[in-house]
Design a protein around this motif. Structure first.
Motif, PDB file in Angstrom:
ATOM      1  N   SER A 114      -5.206   0.433  35.607  1.00  0.00           N
ATOM      2  CA  SER A 114      -4.307   1.520  35.226  1.00  0.00           C
ATOM      3  C   SER A 114      -4.273   2.614  36.287  1.00  0.00           C
ATOM      4  CB  SER A 114      -4.742   2.126  33.892  1.00  0.00           C
ATOM      5  OG  SER A 114      -4.434   1.272  32.811  1.00  0.00           O
ATOM      6  N   ALA A 115      -5.434   2.920  36.882  1.00  0.00           N
ATOM      7  CA  ALA A 115      -5.499   3.985  37.883  1.00  0.00           C
ATOM      8  C   ALA A 115      -4.817   3.595  39.185  1.00  0.00           C
ATOM      9  CB  ALA A 115      -6.955   4.363  38.146  1.00  0.00           C
ATOM     10  N   ILE A 116      -5.005   2.348  39.613  1.00  0.00           N
ATOM     11  CA  ILE A 116      -4.482   1.911  40.912  1.00  0.00           C
ATOM     12  C   ILE A 116      -3.026   1.474  40.831  1.00  0.00           C
ATOM     13  CG2 ILE A 116      -4.829   0.288  42.825  1.00  0.00           C
ATOM     14  CD1 ILE A 116      -7.023   2.367  42.517  1.00  0.00           C
ATOM     15  N   PHE A 117      -2.611   0.996  39.662  1.00  0.00           N
ATOM     16  CA  PHE A 117      -1.255   0.470  39.489  1.00  0.00           C
ATOM     17  C   PHE A 117      -0.552   1.219  38.352  1.00  0.00           C
ATOM     18  CE2 PHE A 117      -3.964  -2.921  41.117  1.00  0.00           C
ATOM     19  CZ  PHE A 117      -3.248  -3.357  42.225  1.00  0.00           C
ATOM     20  N   PRO A 118      -0.077   2.444  38.584  1.00  0.00           N
ATOM     21  CA  PRO A 118       0.529   3.235  37.514  1.00  0.00           C
ATOM     22  C   PRO A 118       1.822   2.646  36.962  1.00  0.00           C
ATOM     23  CG  PRO A 118       0.824   4.299  39.651  1.00  0.00           C
ATOM     24  CD  PRO A 118      -0.128   3.170  39.872  1.00  0.00           C
ATOM     25  N   GLU A 119       2.422   1.697  37.655  1.00  0.00           N
ATOM     26  CA  GLU A 119       3.639   1.079  37.126  1.00  0.00           C
ATOM     27  C   GLU A 119       3.346   0.089  35.998  1.00  0.00           C
ATOM     28  OE1 GLU A 119       3.338  -0.511  41.344  1.00  0.00           O
ATOM     29  OE2 GLU A 119       2.002   0.629  40.056  1.00  0.00           O
ATOM     30  N   ILE A 120       2.075  -0.197  35.742  1.00  0.00           N
ATOM     31  CA  ILE A 120       1.695  -1.027  34.605  1.00  0.00           C
ATOM     32  C   ILE A 120       1.684  -0.153  33.350  1.00  0.00           C
ATOM     33  CG2 ILE A 120      -0.155  -2.390  33.558  1.00  0.00           C
ATOM     34  CD1 ILE A 120       1.304  -3.803  35.840  1.00  0.00           C
ATOM     35  N   HIS A 121       2.486  -0.505  32.364  1.00  0.00           N
ATOM     36  CA  HIS A 121       2.627   0.300  31.159  1.00  0.00           C
ATOM     37  C   HIS A 121       2.062  -0.369  29.916  1.00  0.00           C
ATOM     38  CE1 HIS A 121       5.043   3.048  33.481  1.00  0.00           C
ATOM     39  NE2 HIS A 121       5.904   2.093  33.787  1.00  0.00           N
ATOM     40  N   SER A 122       1.604  -1.598  30.034  1.00  0.00           N
ATOM     41  CA  SER A 122       1.066  -2.288  28.863  1.00  0.00           C
ATOM     42  C   SER A 122      -0.025  -3.261  29.298  1.00  0.00           C
ATOM     43  CB  SER A 122       2.177  -3.049  28.123  1.00  0.00           C
ATOM     44  OG  SER A 122       1.663  -3.738  27.013  1.00  0.00           O
ATOM     45  N   ILE A 123      -1.191  -3.164  28.659  1.00  0.00           N
ATOM     46  CA  ILE A 123      -2.282  -4.102  28.884  1.00  0.00           C
ATOM     47  C   ILE A 123      -2.822  -4.521  27.526  1.00  0.00           C
ATOM     48  CG2 ILE A 123      -4.585  -4.456  29.864  1.00  0.00           C
ATOM     49  CD1 ILE A 123      -3.983  -2.374  31.980  1.00  0.00           C
ATOM     50  N   GLY A 124      -2.810  -5.813  27.247  1.00  0.00           N
ATOM     51  CA  GLY A 124      -3.345  -6.323  25.993  1.00  0.00           C
ATOM     52  C   GLY A 124      -4.850  -6.474  26.070  1.00  0.00           C
ATOM     53  N   GLY A 125      -5.510  -6.256  24.959  1.00  0.00           N
ATOM     54  CA  GLY A 125      -6.969  -6.321  24.939  1.00  0.00           C
ATOM     55  C   GLY A 125      -7.509  -7.308  23.927  1.00  0.00           C
ATOM     56  N   MET A 126      -8.391  -6.826  23.051  1.00  0.00           N
ATOM     57  CA  MET A 126      -9.018  -7.686  22.055  1.00  0.00           C
ATOM     58  C   MET A 126      -7.999  -8.085  20.986  1.00  0.00           C
ATOM     59  SD  MET A 126     -10.436  -7.965  18.806  1.00  0.00           S
ATOM     60  CE  MET A 126     -10.791  -6.334  18.187  1.00  0.00           C
ATOM     61  N   ARG A 127      -7.991  -9.368  20.626  1.00  0.00           N
ATOM     62  CA  ARG A 127      -7.114  -9.879  19.579  1.00  0.00           C
ATOM     63  C   ARG A 127      -7.606 -11.241  19.142  1.00  0.00           C
ATOM     64  NH1 ARG A 127      -4.263 -13.823  21.961  1.00  0.00           N
ATOM     65  NH2 ARG A 127      -3.698 -13.653  24.163  1.00  0.00           N
ATOM     66  N   PRO A 128      -7.192 -11.706  17.977  1.00  0.00           N
ATOM     67  CA  PRO A 128      -7.552 -13.061  17.546  1.00  0.00           C
ATOM     68  C   PRO A 128      -6.972 -14.105  18.493  1.00  0.00           C
ATOM     69  CG  PRO A 128      -6.728 -11.760  15.703  1.00  0.00           C
ATOM     70  CD  PRO A 128      -6.430 -10.981  16.947  1.00  0.00           C
ATOM     71  N   ASP A 129      -7.724 -15.148  18.730  1.00  0.00           N
ATOM     72  CA  ASP A 129      -7.269 -16.220  19.608  1.00  0.00           C
ATOM     73  C   ASP A 129      -8.154 -17.439  19.368  1.00  0.00           C
ATOM     74  OD1 ASP A 129      -5.388 -16.691  22.041  1.00  0.00           O
ATOM     75  OD2 ASP A 129      -7.309 -17.499  22.710  1.00  0.00           O
ATOM     76  N   ALA A 130      -7.637 -18.620  19.690  1.00  0.00           N
ATOM     77  CA  ALA A 130      -8.421 -19.846  19.512  1.00  0.00           C
ATOM     78  C   ALA A 130      -9.585 -19.915  20.491  1.00  0.00           C
ATOM     79  CB  ALA A 130      -7.518 -21.070  19.684  1.00  0.00           C
ATOM     80  N   LEU A 131      -9.449 -19.273  21.643  1.00  0.00           N
ATOM     81  CA  LEU A 131     -10.519 -19.222  22.636  1.00  0.00           C
ATOM     82  C   LEU A 131     -11.277 -17.908  22.496  1.00  0.00           C
ATOM     83  CD1 LEU A 131      -8.552 -20.677  25.671  1.00  0.00           C
ATOM     84  CD2 LEU A 131     -10.069 -21.888  24.092  1.00  0.00           C
ATOM     85  N   ARG A 132     -12.478 -17.833  23.005  1.00  0.00           N
ATOM     86  CA  ARG A 132     -13.372 -16.703  22.744  1.00  0.00           C
ATOM     87  C   ARG A 132     -13.095 -15.451  23.560  1.00  0.00           C
ATOM     88  NH1 ARG A 132     -17.853 -17.219  26.910  1.00  0.00           N
ATOM     89  NH2 ARG A 132     -18.931 -15.579  25.720  1.00  0.00           N
ATOM     90  N   TRP A 133     -12.336 -15.560  24.644  1.00  0.00           N
ATOM     91  CA  TRP A 133     -12.265 -14.475  25.619  1.00  0.00           C
ATOM     92  C   TRP A 133     -11.681 -13.198  25.030  1.00  0.00           C
ATOM     93  CZ3 TRP A 133     -15.500 -16.924  28.175  1.00  0.00           C
ATOM     94  CH2 TRP A 133     -15.344 -18.296  28.467  1.00  0.00           C
TER      95      TRP A 133
END
Length: 216
Positions: A114-133
């Motif tokens: 976010s700090a280095i690339f201010p043109e990024i306006h959306s980052i997804g984080g923790m959510r349910p998923d079939a894989l653990r990541w």
């Protein structure tokens, strides 16, 4: 769109870090000379041509460090290989990623992006998923504006290069972008999807305790 959907959430507030099991605070820090990489806008595997942003674990005095005065934690001096180095530490604010459920190294890379690339306006984080990541807070999805355009591809390439260049500091496990699976040891392509976002996985580093601050 790859196997991950876009997640939009409000920014989370900054948090402060205290070490567990050591007498001094431990700071997740990055050098103030952080820069964004410059890489060609190409679809084939990118090369990590980014300069290091100097993210690292820094222990405060008395664990081998000495304050040089001023507000606590704002200026720290340490000695390594018989040479002294002084850096100004600036806190990385919370970025666009929702930090709930993320582990500390994942938060660090999300804030750095976010700090280095201010043109990024959306980052997804923790959510349910079939894989653990994602469920375990080990991964983020950096959504790329206009991902099929030359500018979007170039931006995604820069973010991959930035993450790879700082792999050790971020605890980077892998990145996925435009069908290519990147690790610090190399890349392989074919069938990996992720054409609208850069997927970044870290080794985690444990969940925040409510006492973290992330320094740049």
């Amino acid at each position: 769109m790859g196997r991950h959907s876009q997640v939009r959430r409000r920014r989370s507030p900054s948090v402060v870090l205290t070490a567990v099991g050591v007498p001094a605070a431990v700071l997740l820090a990055a050098g103030a000379d952080a820069q964004r990489p410059v890489v060609p806008d190409r679809a084939e595997p990118v090369v990590a041509e980014a300069p290091p942003c100097c993210m690292e674990l820094v222990a405060a005095a008395p664990a081998g460090f000495a304050s040089t005065g001023g507000a606590p934690g704002t200026r720290v001096e340490w000695v390594a290989s018989s040479r002294a180095s002084v850096r100004e530490l600036r806190a990385l604010p919370a970025g666009v990623a929702p930090e709930r459920g993320l582990q500390v190294k994942t938060i660090l890379v999300a804030r750095a992006v976010s700090a280095i690339f201010p043109e990024i306006h959306s980052i997804g984080g923790m959510r349910p998923d079939a894989l653990r990541w994602h469920p375990e807070g080990l991964a983020i999805d950096v959504m790329i504006p206009n991902p099929g355009s030359a500018e979007g591809i170039a931006l995604g390439n820069q973010i991959v290069a930035f993450a790879l260049k700082n792999a050790e500091r971020f605890g980077l496990q892998d990145c996925i972008w435009r069908g290519v699976y990147y690790t610090p040891g190399g890349a392989r392509g074919g069938g990996y999807g992720h054409y609208d976002h850069v997927h970044i996985t870290t080794t985690g580093g444990g969940y925040p305790t409510g006492g973290e601050v992330y320094y740049r």
